[in-house]
Write an enzyme that holds these catalytic residues in place. Sequence first.
Site, mmCIF file in Angstrom:
data_model
loop_
_atom_site.group_PDB
_atom_site.id
_atom_site.type_symbol
_atom_site.label_atom_id
_atom_site.label_comp_id
_atom_site.label_asym_id
_atom_site.label_seq_id
_atom_site.Cartn_x
_atom_site.Cartn_y
_atom_site.Cartn_z
ATOM 1 C CG ASN A 25 -32.361 -3.914 28.586
ATOM 2 O OD1 ASN A 25 -32.081 -3.864 29.588
ATOM 3 N ND2 ASN A 25 -31.554 -3.033 27.406
ATOM 4 C CG HIS A 79 -32.000 1.588 25.688
ATOM 5 N ND1 HIS A 79 -30.647 1.504 26.108
ATOM 6 C CD2 HIS A 79 -32.284 2.738 24.699
ATOM 7 C CE1 HIS A 79 -30.159 2.388 25.286
ATOM 8 N NE2 HIS A 79 -30.954 3.185 24.427
ATOM 9 C CB SER A 135 -37.485 1.132 24.068
ATOM 10 O OG SER A 135 -37.544 2.094 23.252
ATOM 11 C CG ASP A 173 -29.600 -0.790 23.865
ATOM 12 O OD1 ASP A 173 -30.041 -1.826 24.700
ATOM 13 O OD2 ASP A 173 -28.647 -0.165 23.732
#
Length: 202
Positions: free
Chosen positions: A116, A118, A145, A154
């Site tokens: 992912n 972020h 990030s 997260d």
Amino acid sequence: MKKINLVILFSGNGSNMENLIEYFNHNEFLSEDAKEKVGIQISCAVTNNPNAYGISRCEALGVNCEILPHKEFDSREKFDEALLTLLKKYNPDAVILAGFMRILSPVFTSVIKSINIHPSLLPKYKGANAIKETYESGDEFGGVSVHWVSDILDGGEIILQDYIPKIAGESLEAFEDRIHKLEHNLYPTAILKALNLTRVIK
Ligand code: GRF
């Protein structure tokens, strides 16, 4: 040539998805030991939002897009099970989250290796308002990030981070633009790192 097969999940605008597809289509990659050329193919993009702008980006790019509306499921787990069933059709080596605005349950995270992006310097400013929270903070830096996905929001292991200095008097919109540019630079590089690949410089 060996091919790595990725599926991208998105929910809205889809600018990171488009940037990744262009990058993977227009570059060549080498395995870590530099012995073998490796191609990266996006076999499918999946969205949980039937109104996502990213759907038209997929059409323009010629990438197959599946729509799986989360509203049709009465629990997070049932949606995640349907997502797993859909992904089985494509058998991806890894799944890339690019603005996918759903929390994934352990039904998904315990089975699928996913990455992912972020828009903050995690562990600071988790959740949906990271850019605004960074902007309004007294921090000197903002950043981005890229991390492995775990069942903690997260919260998975960081793959790569990058940062920009805040500029006195800058508007939120201008700061947001610079964060998105940073995302577009960092995400492809971070995915290559996670997959143990390097780009062939032409
Ligand atoms: C990005 O800021 C990403 O970090 C966050 O959602 C936003 C998605 O933007 N998770 P886009 O859909 O890729 O344009």
